[in-house]
Scaffold this active site. Structure first.
Site, PDB file in Angstrom:
ATOM      1  N   HIS A 247     -52.976  93.478 108.883  1.00 52.41           N
ATOM      2  CA  HIS A 247     -51.610  93.047 108.588  1.00 52.41           C
ATOM      3  C   HIS A 247     -51.437  93.119 107.070  1.00 52.41           C
ATOM      4  O   HIS A 247     -52.189  92.483 106.321  1.00 52.41           O
ATOM      5  CB  HIS A 247     -51.360  91.626 109.092  1.00 52.41           C
ATOM      6  N   HIS A 379     -58.326  88.333 108.638  1.00 49.85           N
ATOM      7  CA  HIS A 379     -56.898  88.026 108.679  1.00 49.85           C
ATOM      8  C   HIS A 379     -56.595  86.828 107.780  1.00 49.85           C
ATOM      9  O   HIS A 379     -57.460  86.321 107.065  1.00 49.85           O
ATOM     10  CB  HIS A 379     -56.462  87.732 110.119  1.00 49.85           C
ATOM     11  N   GLU A 471     -59.988  84.322 110.526  1.00 48.81           N
ATOM     12  CA  GLU A 471     -58.839  83.852 109.754  1.00 48.81           C
ATOM     13  C   GLU A 471     -59.394  83.220 108.482  1.00 48.81           C
ATOM     14  O   GLU A 471     -60.096  82.213 108.520  1.00 48.81           O
ATOM     15  CB  GLU A 471     -58.022  82.848 110.556  1.00 48.81           C
TER      16      GLU A 471
END
Length: 651
Positions: A247, A379, A471
């Site tokens: 992303h 991420h 994450e």
């Protein structure tokens, strides 16, 4: 252009110095011609050379540039003005000053002195890798044999004052300085590419860079690899990968992998035993940015203004972590049909009817060419180690624990990361990632929230590779002053997780003649997920400590079973080899066995070229763009004659 200017100036000079006599004096032969003035020492007056250890120079200089204006307009001087930026400070100001000693050489008694050959040779030996890292040729005017002189001929050292400064710095340096220095800043795409290539050039014996394809807008997806034999898969050496920035607005992982690459290179060279053991026994691949187009969008806003989704998708507005084949739903369908196959599921033809991003195809193709064992995608937005499955086994319920057959292994892998992270392992719930405190900083993906088309599920069901989703923090685009702290928090977890690639067992499956068998199945009783042997018959099977019945079988060979015991705290994979005998198969048995392990007939990846251009350009524009490196614009935007001498010749 430089040659033309030189000729023009010469003509003007000759015209200026032509005899100026009265006709009568000329007829009598009494005309006196003006003698040209001899060059004299003059002030340097070149802005980027004002810190040379001397104040006087002489024109024409060693490049035959006749005056200061001509020197300032030259591409050689432009290079000196940007060299520190291009090389990210490496070898500077040494390189700049060495170049200045050619454009503005030292003048004594109205005579030029050349810089010393020995100084040039030392600097070239130390800094050539920096130019190779950005695919730039060594500048011609720094040719040590052409523009420099030996001590016997008489020369000077333009870096002598820097040597004195270094000696003073060494004397005053604190005794407990860190061994590896990193610059904790955000990096543009060009800067990232430059750092990765320079790092690989600096550690060329253990590293290289290579591309796996291009983004939709044509940016290269560049990987840096670390191995004791870079570029080659070695028998029984496991393959590991980190992928970040899937992303575009989740940038912390991207920066951490840039830092990690520099750290691995530096620490290996410094003799760090842990890093040397890791690189000598593992082939490590780092892809810092899978979505460079999205990053460009996010970076325009920067860390202060970036929203939750700005730059998340690629240039086609596709979420790359929802763009992979949804093999998990196929698995659930097969389970309902009493079919238990949960590995190497063929990609359905219907997948290709949709829009598949070039970045997604590039990673899928990459996974086919390298037998990856363990992986993680980095991420941002929370702080937790998430493990498959990411798609809920109950489609209507988005928060259902949905384990893989290797749930024990995945939990151990996730804990290996979270347990050594100072915040993820905290029991406090009043922090970033606090909602996962009770589970030790780990979570099953589907139990957190369910989604289809993720890269983690595809790794597990479409290949041998086990992948986590990490994450890295609650700030998707943290400010620069937070990067150092984040690196300190994640460095040990990143290393610890890489070392987990050696958990479980490894071995070779051979036939009676000692030849490796490609595509043999390694099965573990009680775990409905097999892995396949690689090209030379080697395999790696991640397992937690315990007692297992492991078998190897391949079409046309006997099946072999072995009982193994993996004790706790094993520091490397146990070696379990298999030797299979050939058997004679009836025609119907042969067809049935081979049908199970063949790829689907419709397979666009087989002939997919990940470097095909995905955006339409003007005729010839693509060819021109491919010819020139990213730094070319520094020279074209100032006009003049472009420095083709900086382009590396293709062999």
């Amino acid at each position: 252009m430089i040659t033309f200017v030189f000729i023009l100036n010469t003509v003007i000079l000759l015209a200026h110095c032509a005899p100026r006599c009265d006709p009568e004096e000329e007829a009598l032969g009494t005309c006196k011609t003006e003698q040209p003035e001899k060059p004299t020492c003059t002030s340097i007056d070149l802005g980027y050379c004002d810190d040379l250890p001397y104040a006087k120079t002489l024109f024409p200089n060693l490049l035959e540039q006749r005056n200061r204006d001509e020197a300032e307009l030259s591409s050689e001087y432009v290079l000196l003005s940007v060299i520190e930026t291009l090389l990210k400070g490496e070898c500077n100001p040494d390189l700049r000053l060495l170049g200045c000693s050619i454009l503005a050489p030292k003048c004594e008694n109205n005579k030029l002195l050349k810089p010393c050959t020995s100084v040039c040779e030392r600097l070239k030996k130390s800094c050539l890798h920096a130019f190779e890292g950005i695919e730039m040729a060594w500048p011609y005017f720094l040719d040590c044999d052409r523009f420099f002189a030996s001590n016997e001929e008489g020369c000077f050292n333009p870096l002598e004052h820097l040597t004195d400064q270094i000696d003073v710095a060494v004397e005053t340096q604190p005794s407990e300085m860190p061994s590896t220095f990193l610059q904790f800043t955000h990096h543009t795409y060009s800067q990232m590419i430059s750092i990765l290539k320079r790092t690989a050039a600096r550690c060329s014996q253990i590293s290289r860079t290579y591309g796996i394809g291009r983004s939709h807008e044509g940016k290269e997806l560049l990987v840096i690899e670390f191995s004791d034999n870079p570029g080659q898969h070695e028998l029984l050496e496991p393959e590991f990968k980190y992928i970040a920035n899937i992303h575009g607005n989740e940038v912390l992982g991207r920066e951490l992998l840039i830092y990690l690459a520099q750290y691995l290179c530096s620490e290996y060279r410094l003799g760090n035993e842990r890093i040397q053991n890791l690189i000598n026994s593992t082939r490590i691949h780092l892809l810092p940015s899978m979505n460079p187009d999205g990053y460009e969008v996010a970076s325009e806003e920067g860390p202060e203004q970036n929203g939750w989704t700005s730059g998340r998708q690629n240039a086609q507005n596709l979420d790359l972590n929802r763009n992979f084949p949804d093999l998990t739903v196929l698995l659930y369908q097969m389970r309902r049909g009493k079919r238990q196959k949960s590995d190497h599921i063929p990609i359905p033809e219907s997948y290709w009817w949709g829009k598949v991003a070039p970045e997604t195809k590039a990673v899928m193709k990459w996974m086919r060419t390298v037998p990856f064992v363990l992986s993680a995608s980095l991420h941002g937005g929370d702080l937790v180690a998430s493990y498959p499955f990411d798609l809920s086994r109950h489609p209507l319920d988005e928060k259902v624990f949905s384990p893989t057959p290797d749930d024990k292994v995945f939990k151990a892998l996730a804990k290996a990361y979270a347990a050594v992270h100072p915040l993820m392992s905290e029991k406090s719930e009043n922090r970033c990632g606090g909602k996962f405190a009770k589970s030790g900083g780990i979570v099953n993906g589907a139990e957190w929230y369910s989604f289809a088309g993720g890269m983690g599920d595809y790794n597990y069901l479409g290949s041998n590779c086990f992948e986590l989703t990490l994450e890295m923090g609650c700030e998707k685009y943290p400010a620069e002053d937070e990067l150092y702290t984040s690196w300190q928090e994640h460095k040990e977890p990143l290393l610890n997780f890489m070392e987990m690639v050696h958990a479980g067992i490894k071995g070779i499956v051979k036939d009676e003649h000692g030849n490796g068998i490609k595509g043999a199945r390694i099965s573990v009783r009680g775990i409905g997920h097999d892995i396949l042997t690689a090209e030379d018959g080697d395999y790696w099977r991640l397992l937690t400590p315990g007692v297992y019945i492991v078998s190897a079988h391949a079409p046309g060979y006997t099946k072999m079973l072995k009982k193994i015991n993996l004790p706790p705290n094993m520091r490397k994979a146990g070696r379990v080899d298999f030797s299979l005998r050939k058997v004679v198969l009836e025609p119907d048995q042969f067809d049935r066995l081979f049908k199970e392990d063949t790829q689907e007939q419709y397979d666009p990846l087989a002939n997919y070229d990940p470097y095909e251009q995905t955006q339409s350009r003007e005729p010839g524009a693509e060819e021109e763009e491919e010819k020139k490196p990213w730094w070319w614009g520094y020279f074209t935007m100032v006009g003049g004659n472009p420095p083709t001498w900086l382009l590396k010749r293709q062999n």
